[in-house]
Design a protein around this motif. Structure first.
Motif, PDB file in Angstrom:
ATOM      1  N   LEU A 293       0.827  -1.209   0.000  1.00  0.00           N
ATOM      2  CA  LEU A 293       0.000   0.000   0.000  1.00  0.00           C
ATOM      3  C   LEU A 293       0.860   1.257   0.000  1.00  0.00           C
ATOM      4  N   PHE A 294       1.942   1.241   0.788  1.00  0.00           N
ATOM      5  CA  PHE A 294       2.845   2.388   0.826  1.00  0.00           C
ATOM      6  C   PHE A 294       3.477   2.632  -0.538  1.00  0.00           C
ATOM      7  N   LEU A 295       3.919   1.547  -1.185  1.00  0.00           N
ATOM      8  CA  LEU A 295       4.518   1.674  -2.516  1.00  0.00           C
ATOM      9  C   LEU A 295       3.492   2.162  -3.540  1.00  0.00           C
ATOM     10  N   ALA A 296       2.215   1.711  -3.400  1.00  0.00           N
ATOM     11  CA  ALA A 296       1.161   2.185  -4.304  1.00  0.00           C
ATOM     12  C   ALA A 296       0.984   3.689  -4.170  1.00  0.00           C
ATOM     13  N   GLY A 297       0.979   4.183  -2.931  1.00  0.00           N
ATOM     14  CA  GLY A 297       0.873   5.625  -2.715  1.00  0.00           C
ATOM     15  C   GLY A 297       2.074   6.370  -3.253  1.00  0.00           C
ATOM     16  N   PHE A 298       3.255   5.795  -3.084  1.00  0.00           N
ATOM     17  CA  PHE A 298       4.487   6.428  -3.584  1.00  0.00           C
ATOM     18  C   PHE A 298       4.479   6.524  -5.106  1.00  0.00           C
ATOM     19  N   LEU A 299       4.108   5.411  -5.758  1.00  0.00           N
ATOM     20  CA  LEU A 299       4.035   5.423  -7.227  1.00  0.00           C
ATOM     21  C   LEU A 299       2.941   6.369  -7.714  1.00  0.00           C
ATOM     22  N   GLY A 300       1.778   6.369  -7.021  1.00  0.00           N
ATOM     23  CA  GLY A 300       0.710   7.290  -7.389  1.00  0.00           C
ATOM     24  C   GLY A 300       1.154   8.739  -7.280  1.00  0.00           C
ATOM     25  N   ASP A 301       1.934   9.065  -6.251  1.00  0.00           N
ATOM     26  CA  ASP A 301       2.439  10.417  -6.083  1.00  0.00           C
ATOM     27  C   ASP A 301       3.400  10.792  -7.200  1.00  0.00           C
ATOM     28  N   LEU A 302       4.270   9.851  -7.589  1.00  0.00           N
ATOM     29  CA  LEU A 302       5.191  10.101  -8.699  1.00  0.00           C
ATOM     30  C   LEU A 302       4.430  10.379  -9.988  1.00  0.00           C
ATOM     31  N   ILE A 303       3.396   9.551 -10.258  1.00  0.00           N
ATOM     32  CA  ILE A 303       2.588   9.743 -11.471  1.00  0.00           C
ATOM     33  C   ILE A 303       1.880  11.085 -11.433  1.00  0.00           C
ATOM     34  N   SER A 304       1.304  11.424 -10.276  1.00  0.00           N
ATOM     35  CA  SER A 304       0.581  12.686 -10.142  1.00  0.00           C
ATOM     36  C   SER A 304       1.499  13.879 -10.366  1.00  0.00           C
ATOM     37  N   ARG A 305       2.709  13.816  -9.829  1.00  0.00           N
ATOM     38  CA  ARG A 305       3.637  14.938  -9.948  1.00  0.00           C
ATOM     39  C   ARG A 305       4.167  15.108 -11.367  1.00  0.00           C
ATOM     40  N   ASN A 306       4.104  14.054 -12.160  1.00  0.00           N
ATOM     41  CA  ASN A 306       4.611  14.129 -13.531  1.00  0.00           C
ATOM     42  C   ASN A 306       3.509  14.193 -14.581  1.00  0.00           C
ATOM     43  N   SER A 307       2.235  14.286 -14.145  1.00  0.00           N
ATOM     44  CA  SER A 307       1.135  14.362 -15.101  1.00  0.00           C
ATOM     45  C   SER A 307       1.031  15.772 -15.664  1.00  0.00           C
ATOM     46  N   GLU A 308       0.530  15.864 -16.896  1.00  0.00           N
ATOM     47  CA  GLU A 308       0.430  17.164 -17.555  1.00  0.00           C
ATOM     48  C   GLU A 308      -0.556  18.090 -16.848  1.00  0.00           C
ATOM     49  N   GLY A 309      -1.562  17.515 -16.211  1.00  0.00           N
ATOM     50  CA  GLY A 309      -2.586  18.336 -15.578  1.00  0.00           C
ATOM     51  C   GLY A 309      -2.358  18.576 -14.100  1.00  0.00           C
ATOM     52  N   ARG A 310      -1.127  18.364 -13.607  1.00  0.00           N
ATOM     53  CA  ARG A 310      -0.894  18.459 -12.169  1.00  0.00           C
ATOM     54  C   ARG A 310      -1.084  19.875 -11.637  1.00  0.00           C
ATOM     55  N   ASN A 311      -0.909  20.878 -12.502  1.00  0.00           N
ATOM     56  CA  ASN A 311      -1.088  22.256 -12.065  1.00  0.00           C
ATOM     57  C   ASN A 311      -2.214  22.961 -12.822  1.00  0.00           C
ATOM     58  N   ASP A 312      -3.240  22.196 -13.195  1.00  0.00           N
ATOM     59  CA  ASP A 312      -4.419  22.781 -13.817  1.00  0.00           C
ATOM     60  C   ASP A 312      -5.367  23.247 -12.725  1.00  0.00           C
ATOM     61  N   TYR A 313      -5.512  24.550 -12.606  1.00  0.00           N
ATOM     62  CA  TYR A 313      -6.391  25.114 -11.591  1.00  0.00           C
ATOM     63  C   TYR A 313      -7.405  26.044 -12.259  1.00  0.00           C
ATOM     64  N   GLN A 314      -8.586  26.111 -11.674  1.00  0.00           N
ATOM     65  CA  GLN A 314      -9.654  26.940 -12.244  1.00  0.00           C
ATOM     66  C   GLN A 314      -9.442  28.407 -11.840  1.00  0.00           C
ATOM     67  N   ILE A 315      -9.151  29.245 -12.842  1.00  0.00           N
ATOM     68  CA  ILE A 315      -8.958  30.672 -12.615  1.00  0.00           C
ATOM     69  C   ILE A 315     -10.138  31.414 -13.210  1.00  0.00           C
ATOM     70  N   GLU A 316     -10.894  32.102 -12.376  1.00  0.00           N
ATOM     71  CA  GLU A 316     -12.116  32.756 -12.863  1.00  0.00           C
ATOM     72  C   GLU A 316     -11.807  34.038 -13.632  1.00  0.00           C
ATOM     73  N   LYS A 317     -10.834  34.814 -13.158  1.00  0.00           N
ATOM     74  CA  LYS A 317     -10.606  36.112 -13.798  1.00  0.00           C
ATOM     75  C   LYS A 317      -9.170  36.577 -13.546  1.00  0.00           C
ATOM     76  N   VAL A 318      -8.605  37.266 -14.515  1.00  0.00           N
ATOM     77  CA  VAL A 318      -7.286  37.873 -14.372  1.00  0.00           C
ATOM     78  C   VAL A 318      -7.411  39.343 -14.738  1.00  0.00           C
ATOM     79  N   VAL A 319      -6.953  40.245 -13.877  1.00  0.00           N
ATOM     80  CA  VAL A 319      -7.026  41.689 -14.191  1.00  0.00           C
ATOM     81  C   VAL A 319      -5.627  42.271 -14.146  1.00  0.00           C
TER      82      VAL A 319
END
Length: 319
Positions: A293-319
């Protein structure tokens, strides 16, 4: 454009002309500028020919045709992608959703400022069987609890209205059309309302979505969505914690067995072999499961950190 109406459909050739005529009547009476997007989800009847005929005679009609049946969620996703109206209305093609509800749904979005308004089929008159009504009530109760959207009574109602920003910032995939309010909430659109709507008996054909199986799948999708929302970007927090906990319980149990064995040997007390105790194998198994289970979480974290959408956040407005 005021309104885009997105209508996913599968084998509904009889109802389409009447449905469009009804929608056009409501739109014209209220002076709305509009488009109607029919998404043909791999129908095997003449649905596409009917859509082509409607598009030829009416400039407001647009059609999308899938090569095969993909499901309601992909149909909505493609319809949302093409919609250009300020308010997007979704409804089923079977004439059970009334276009007469459109003006009030539009007003709740455009005037009252809701991000999303979901229909509530309060008075069903077609006599749904218990095999449909009981799972529906259980499903909606669970969805309210898990999603935290306590004011919605009918998550699966096809008649909904959205502000344009909502449908452009959520991804409807798999069978997630049931949870669009939950997806919207997770994307930061929290002003979600409900409107009781008139529900009519089916005029043509039979329902394509009956039985318990869709609710079993619905629960699985709900669990998946909840987990992704809660731990999608931090899988180590759940797998690592559970893995560490299980490993430590197994390790402490094995340690107790070892200490007991050493104490008995030092005191001259007869004691069987540690490997003869079932608790030894239970402890060993728990340590192995905890490590996995620990290794599954570790591998999942590695995948998450290297995914293209890891820093996709909803921005409503920029001024």
């Amino acid at each position: 454009m005021n309104i885009s109406v997105v209508i996913p459909l599968y084998n509904e050739e009889e109802s389409l002309p009447e449905l469009y005529k009804w929608i056009a009547k409501v739109m014209n009476e209220n002076d709305f500028s509009y488009e109607v997007i029919f998404v043909n989800d791999g129908s095997t009847d003449r649905s596409w020919e009917v859509i082509e005929s409607l598009a030829k005679d009416n400039e407001q009609v647009r059609g999308i045709k899938f090569r095969r049946n993909y499901g309601k969620s992909p149909a909505l996703y493609c319809g949302f992608k093409e919609a250009v109206g300020d308010v997007i209305i979704t409804m089923d093609a079977d004439l059970q959703d009334s276009p007469d509800e459109i003006p009030e749904l539009y007003r709740m979005i455009a005037v009252d400022g809701f991000d999303l308004v979901s229909g509530y089929k309060q008075n069903r008159k077609q006599g749904d069987p218990l095999s449909k009504t009981i799972p529906t009530k259980l499903f909606n109760a669970t969805a309210r609890k898990v999603s935290g959207i306590h004011n919605l009574h009918d998550f699966n109602c096809g008649l909904k209205a959205y502000r344009k920003d909502v449908v452009k910032n959520i991804e409807v995939y798999g069978e997630m059309h049931r949870y669009i309010p939950y997806l919207a909430k997770n994307a930061g659109f929290t002003k979600i309302g409900e409107k009781p709507v008139h529900h009519q008996a089916r005029k043509f054909g039979t329902s394509k979505f009956m039985g318990w199986n869709r609710f079993v799948n619905g629960y699985l999708d709900l669990i998946s969505l909840w987990f992704i929302d809660s731990f999608g970007r931090k899988p180590m927090h759940v797998f690592g914690f559970i893995g560490t906990l299980v490993f430590m319980i197994g390790f402490i149990a094995a340690l107790i067995l070892g200490i007991d064995k050493v104490y008995c040997l030092a005191s001259g007390i007869p004691q069987r072999l540690v490997t003869d105790s079932p608790y030894f194998y239970i402890s060993l198994t728990m340590m192995m499961i905890g490590t996995q289970l620990f290794l599954a979480g570790f591998l999942g974290d590695l995948i998450s950190r290297n995914s293209e959408g890891r820093n996709d956040y909803q921005i409503e407005k920029v001024v």
